[in-house]
Design an enzyme around this catalytic site. Structure first.
Site, short mmCIF file in Angstrom:
data_model
loop_
_atom_site.label_atom_id
_atom_site.label_comp_id
_atom_site.label_asym_id
_atom_site.label_seq_id
_atom_site.Cartn_x
_atom_site.Cartn_y
_atom_site.Cartn_z
N ARG A 122 0.84 -1.22 0.00
CA ARG A 122 0.00 0.00 0.00
C ARG A 122 0.87 1.26 0.00
O ARG A 122 0.58 2.23 0.69
CB ARG A 122 -0.95 0.05 1.20
CG ARG A 122 -1.96 -1.03 1.28
CD ARG A 122 -2.91 -1.06 0.08
NE ARG A 122 -3.52 -2.37 0.07
CZ ARG A 122 -2.98 -3.43 -0.53
NH1 ARG A 122 -1.88 -3.31 -1.24
NH2 ARG A 122 -3.56 -4.58 -0.47
N SER A 173 -10.70 0.00 3.41
CA SER A 173 -9.99 -0.22 4.68
C SER A 173 -9.46 1.11 5.18
O SER A 173 -8.82 1.84 4.43
CB SER A 173 -8.82 -1.17 4.48
OG SER A 173 -9.29 -2.40 3.98
N GLU A 225 -4.97 4.27 6.06
CA GLU A 225 -4.74 3.96 4.64
C GLU A 225 -5.15 5.15 3.75
O GLU A 225 -4.38 5.53 2.86
CB GLU A 225 -5.49 2.70 4.23
CG GLU A 225 -5.15 2.30 2.80
CD GLU A 225 -5.94 1.13 2.28
OE1 GLU A 225 -5.85 0.04 2.85
OE2 GLU A 225 -6.64 1.33 1.27
#
Ligand SMILES: Cc1cc2nc3c(=O)[nH]c(=O)nc-3n(C[C@H](O)[C@H](O)[C@H](O)COP(=O)(O)OP(=O)(O)OC[C@H]3O[C@@H](n4cnc5c(N)ncnc54)[C@H](O)[C@@H]3O)c2cc1C
Length: 357
Positions: A165, A240, A346
């Site tokens: 990520r 998320s 995130e």
């Protein structure tokens, strides 16, 4: 002539539906407009926010006091060769439509990334991933507008420094605007079945088709409200909200020991942990959140935890960004106090938070 929109509400341009207005906004349907808009902002001394589908941003209640450049460059150009298919994809192409097209054509490489909202240009930013695939596995080049050099550049995957990520682009949000991606896909290739939950669905049968894998991914995602669906209130999220923390092995061992000691699990194997680079361990943020005492479906006024996925924070309507960030902070602090593990957000938080706004 630049078509500038003024005082533009950003909430409707995000999947969370939260946050204030942008001072001004330009929809960039071609590269010339995009470059002109960036030059205009620089001359005006205004910060720039590049916006795709708004599915991974949290906009402050005070809005964004600068120029939002909404990327709307379109076009998909496949080149089929002996070694595979090379796809040039413009940054404004809707991601899931591209995945659907690749699956229809029988081009393997994107099938597990079905159902991720947003636009193609944002996928290298946080190296999107799901169900055993990451976009970095198929990216051969990222075409960008280098804002400091004022020129087009082509970044190799190594220059993008993709991680979990993460990418060099994410770490330097004012550095470059993604214009297009080059992807290498495998015509007639087998689907990727690395993710246990996905592989189990096809166990004992023949190798599934790309379409079967896409359908299965979509149904798994729907069961967790991870597909944006106006009829599903749990999908009014940014996906998320926390990344899975990657920790030293000793930290993961301590979490497991604590979970056994406190009776949270009966067996060590019941604490999800996965090998990560450099001997480190990836823990499951959703497991940590629930083990720290937070519950799916828990609400704090107009915001809450998704009733189907402990990692997703949801806006139920009429809320404020500060409520959402307050809940995120409560969760982060709760997990840290319980397990000593730091959770990271995130999504990208943008704009400014005026006192009382
Ligand atoms: C229900 C749901 C499920 C999700 N599931 C997943 C998942 O499974 N896996 C996953 O990885 N993510 C997931 N996400 C997060 C999100 O969809 C992805 O990160 C997506 O790639 C963001 O695309 P976007 O166009 O909406 O980007 P935006 O939210 O508009 O932007 C995200 C960031 O990228 C920057 N950016 C956008 N476009 C460009 C560009 N052209 N050039 C430079 N910078 C740019 C923005 O400035 C911002 O910092 C999910 C989100 C939701 C709402």
């Amino acid at each position: 002539m630049l078509e500038l929109l003024h005082d533009v509400p950003l909430a409707p341009r995000t999947t969370l539906g939260l946050g204030g207005a942008a001072r001004c906004l330009v929809e960039a349907r071609d590269e010339g407009t995009l470059v002109e808009a960036l030059a205009w902002a620089e001359a005006a001394g205004l910060p720039v926010l590049v916006l795709g589908g708004g599915s991974n941003v949290v906009v402050a209640d005070g809005g964004f006091d600068g120029l939002v450049v909404q990327v709307a460059l379109r076009g998909v150009t496949p080149t089929v060769g002996a070694g595979g298919v090379a796809l040039r994809v413009a940054a404004g192409e809707p991601w899931d439509a591209l995945v659907a097209q690749a699956v229809d054509e029988g081009w393997a490489g994107l099938e597990c990334l079905s159902g991720i909202p947003g636009l193609a240009g944002a996928t290298p930013i946080q190296n999107v991933g799901a169900y055993g695939q990451e976009v970095a596995e198929v990216i051969t080049a990222v075409h960008v507008w280098d804002r400091r050099a004022g020129a087009r550049r082509v970044l190799s995957p190594a220059e993008c420094r993709f991680g979990y990520r993460d990418s060099a682009l994410k770490r330097d949000p004012d550095g470059a605007v993604v214009l297009a991606l080059d992807l290498a896909l495998r015509p007639g290739g087998a689907p990727t079945l690395r993710y246990a939950e996905l592989a189990q669905a096809f166990e004992g049968g023949a190798t599934p088709s790309l379409r079967q894998v896409r359908d299965r991914v979509l149904s798994l995602r729907r069961s967790k409200s991870m597909v944006v669906d106006p009829a599903d209130p749990d999908s009014r999220s940014a996906g998320s909200f926390f990344t899975n923390p990657v920790v030293e092995a000793a930290v993961a061992d301590a979490v497991v020991e604590q979970a056994l000691r406190e009776g949270l699990v009966e067996r060590a194997a019941a604490v999800p942990r996965y090998p990560a680079d450099g001997g480190r361990v990836k823990l499951a943020a959703a497991w940590l959140i629930e083990a720290a005492g937070f519950r799916k479906g828990q609400r704090r006024g107009a915001v809450g935890i998704s009733s189907r996925h402990a990692l997703a924070l949801v806006h139920h309507g009429g809320g404020r960004t500060r409520e959402l960030l307050g809940l995120a902070e409560e969760i982060r602090a709760g997990v840290h106090a319980r397990f000593g593990v730091e959770l990271r957000l995130e999504p990208v938080v943008v704009g400014h938070h005026r006192a009382g706004a």
